[in-house]
Design an enzyme around this catalytic site. Structure first.
Site, PDB file in Angstrom:
ATOM      1  N   ASP A  17      36.682  58.254  87.908  1.00 18.36           N
ATOM      2  CA  ASP A  17      35.378  58.525  87.972  1.00 18.36           C
ATOM      3  C   ASP A  17      34.605  57.554  88.357  1.00 18.36           C
ATOM      4  OD1 ASP A  17      35.141  61.046  86.879  1.00 18.36           O
ATOM      5  OD2 ASP A  17      35.427  60.513  84.959  1.00 18.36           O
ATOM      6  N   HIS A  62      35.344  56.261  81.758  1.00 16.60           N
ATOM      7  CA  HIS A  62      34.272  56.321  80.717  1.00 16.60           C
ATOM      8  C   HIS A  62      34.580  56.978  79.526  1.00 16.60           C
ATOM      9  CE1 HIS A  62      32.914  60.685  81.476  1.00 16.60           C
ATOM     10  NE2 HIS A  62      33.927  60.404  82.233  1.00 16.60           N
ATOM     11  N   HIS A 122      35.500  61.595  92.506  1.00 14.38           N
ATOM     12  CA  HIS A 122      34.423  62.707  92.935  1.00 14.38           C
ATOM     13  C   HIS A 122      33.618  62.034  94.373  1.00 14.38           C
ATOM     14  CE1 HIS A 122      34.363  65.044  89.300  1.00 14.38           C
ATOM     15  NE2 HIS A 122      34.267  63.828  88.695  1.00 14.38           N
ATOM     16  N   HIS A 125      27.961  69.984  83.038  1.00 12.44           N
ATOM     17  CA  HIS A 125      27.493  69.659  82.025  1.00 12.44           C
ATOM     18  C   HIS A 125      26.120  69.108  81.753  1.00 12.44           C
ATOM     19  CE1 HIS A 125      28.908  65.448  81.822  1.00 12.44           C
ATOM     20  NE2 HIS A 125      30.085  65.771  81.767  1.00 12.44           N
ATOM     21  N   ASP A 147      37.515  68.280  84.392  1.00  7.65           N
ATOM     22  CA  ASP A 147      37.422  68.464  85.932  1.00  7.65           C
ATOM     23  C   ASP A 147      38.368  67.819  86.679  1.00  7.65           C
ATOM     24  OD1 ASP A 147      36.353  65.996  84.707  1.00  7.65           O
ATOM     25  OD2 ASP A 147      35.046  65.675  86.241  1.00  7.65           O
ATOM     26  N   HIS A 190      42.885  60.349  84.063  1.00  6.65           N
ATOM     27  CA  HIS A 190      41.677  60.677  83.428  1.00  6.65           C
ATOM     28  C   HIS A 190      42.025  62.018  82.881  1.00  6.65           C
ATOM     29  CE1 HIS A 190      37.822  61.119  81.418  1.00  6.65           C
ATOM     30  NE2 HIS A 190      37.218  61.464  82.397  1.00  6.65           N
ATOM     31  N   TYR A 248      24.831  58.967  89.771  1.00  7.84           N
ATOM     32  CA  TYR A 248      26.136  59.102  88.989  1.00  7.84           C
ATOM     33  C   TYR A 248      26.245  57.916  88.248  1.00  7.84           C
ATOM     34  CZ  TYR A 248      31.092  59.892  88.616  1.00  7.84           C
ATOM     35  OH  TYR A 248      32.381  60.251  87.875  1.00  7.84           O
ATOM     36  N   GLU A 299      39.548  64.009  81.325  1.00 18.10           N
ATOM     37  CA  GLU A 299      38.479  65.181  81.379  1.00 18.10           C
ATOM     38  C   GLU A 299      38.771  66.246  82.180  1.00 18.10           C
ATOM     39  OE1 GLU A 299      34.593  63.490  82.006  1.00 18.10           O
ATOM     40  OE2 GLU A 299      33.628  65.413  81.186  1.00 18.10           O
TER      41      GLU A 299
END
Ligand code: FEO
Length: 395
Positions: A164, A145, A225, A24, A82, A78, A192, A80
């Site tokens: 994250d 986040h 990640h 993104h 991904d 989380h 990151y 999100e």
């Protein structure tokens, strides 16, 4: 899949995304991974899923260790996409699993994937789930986040799974910090932090303090990640404390765009002025350097100077993009300065200053401008501007 074991009964079942280059808008030139973990005890728990394009790979990895119907819990740290976009498929296959999320996580799952997720069970800080010999303990981490974010701590194995936080966009064959190049790892970790977590620096510091106060031993930090920190998990925690504290060095970043070379000339004259004072300076031209990298360079800089020629009475579009990005990321404790060339009415420097002032940034005024092509006198002013900036950050 080559089996990746964190501790006996705790396995990585995620996927490596070798080819992603744009996350993104964040330029991920070393790829990424979406980490998912399977904990096998009397009960089986899956921690997070992966991006939907890799769902089949996740299913294969889990199936090498267990039948999906044997999964008792799916923990959603989380929402999100991904980490959650495989969830609807995995949830159907793991039909005996309870899905666990924070209260905000449940709301977001329903909004993302529909009413099937009304059945999600919520947890809050301190709640635990016994798996047998092992215990999952949850720690809400709102705005680290997203509002839903939470950490899962595997008590007996002393593994923190913070999603994250502490991650990196890094595709690698090694899954642990002792299996990859340390410099590459820290470079990706700070990139990151700068591009994802910087706006939340004060919350990160509070959350780290909360974890310290809990006095929970941590043998490993297993983010969602990149690599897993097992050799020295405190290395990344200490690095975050440093980055969040806005610790900076005598270093200036000059980032600019140019139409016919005038603002480029100004940038170099300003850089010479800074160098003349013994201060480090790095120059970047927008459109030649990704914003992702410029933002990362800003983390430990004391001053940032932005240059733009005037076009149509305003700043160059590349500056507009960058300023929108950087004012959202809210770097703290930097001195900002502005320069640029113009042909008749000007407007770029004025527009940039207005934008960052509205964001609450500290601005060194006035900026420096040159009409058409900078002459010797205007270049001298640029040199002196660089000297003044250097002296100010040395004071
Ligand atoms: Fe890696 Fe906020 O998702």
């Amino acid at each position: 899949m080559v089996k990746v074991t964190l501790k006996d009964g705790v396995n990585w079942v995620g996927v490596v995304d070798w080819n992603i280059r744009d996350f993104h808008g964040y330029i991920t030139r070393r790829g990424s991974s979406y980490n998912s973990y399977l904990i096998s005890d009397e009960k089986t728990a899956l921690i997070d899923t992966v991006k939907v394009a890799f769902c089949n790979e996740l299913i294969d990895h889990i199936s090498e260790l267990t039948n999906l119907e044997e999964i008792d819990y799916i923990i959603v740290n989380h929402v999100e996409m991904d980490h959650s976009s495989s969830l609807p498929t995995i949830a159907k296959m793991a039909k005996n699993a309870k899905i666990i999320a924070s209260t905000r996580g449940k709301e977001e799952l329903i909004k993302h994937y529909g009413a099937d997720f009304e059945k999600v069970e919520t947890v809050k800080t301190g709640d635990e789930i016994k798996l047998g010999k092992r215990t999952l303990r949850f720690l809400e981490a709102p705005m680290l986040h997203w509002p839903d974010s939470m950490f899962t701590y595997l008590v007996e194995d002393k593994i923190l799974m913070p999603n994250d936080a502490f991650g990196q966009h890094l595709a690698s064959s090694g899954r642990f910090d002792d299996e990859v190049d340390e410099h590459v790892l820290m470079e990706e970790a700070v990139t990151y932090y700068a591009n994802i977590l910087m706006p939340f620096a004060p919350l990160i510091v509070k959350k780290i303090q909360e974890v310290v106060d809990l006095k929970i031993p941590i043998d490993m930090i297993a983010p969602s990640h990149g690599i897993i920190w097992r050799k020295d998990p405190m290395k990344i925690v200490k690095a975050y404390i440093k980055w969040c504290s806005n610790e900076s060095k005598q270093k200036v970043i000059i980032a600019f765009d140019t139409m016919w070379g005038s603002t480029d000339k100004m940038a170099k004259a300003i850089a010479d002025g800074i160098i003349s004072q013994g201060v480090e300076v790095n120059l970047f031209k927008f459109r030649a350097t990704d914003n992702t990298d410029i933002v990362t360079e800003i983390v430990d800089a004391k001053a940032v100077l932005l240059g733009s020629p005037t076009i149509n009475n305003g700043m160059f579009p590349s500056l507009g993009t960058f300023l929108t990005y950087i004012t959202g990321l809210k770097p703290k404790g930097k001195l900002w300065g502005f320069f640029g060339s113009y042909g008749w009415g000007g407007g770029a420097v004025r527009g940039m200053i207005k934008m960052v002032k509205e964001a609450g940034f500290e601005v060194f005024e006035p900026g420096v401008e040159a009409k058409w092509v900078p002459n010797a006198e205007e270049l001298k002013k640029c040199f002196e501007f660089g000297q003044q900036i250097a002296q100010k950050i040395k004071a």
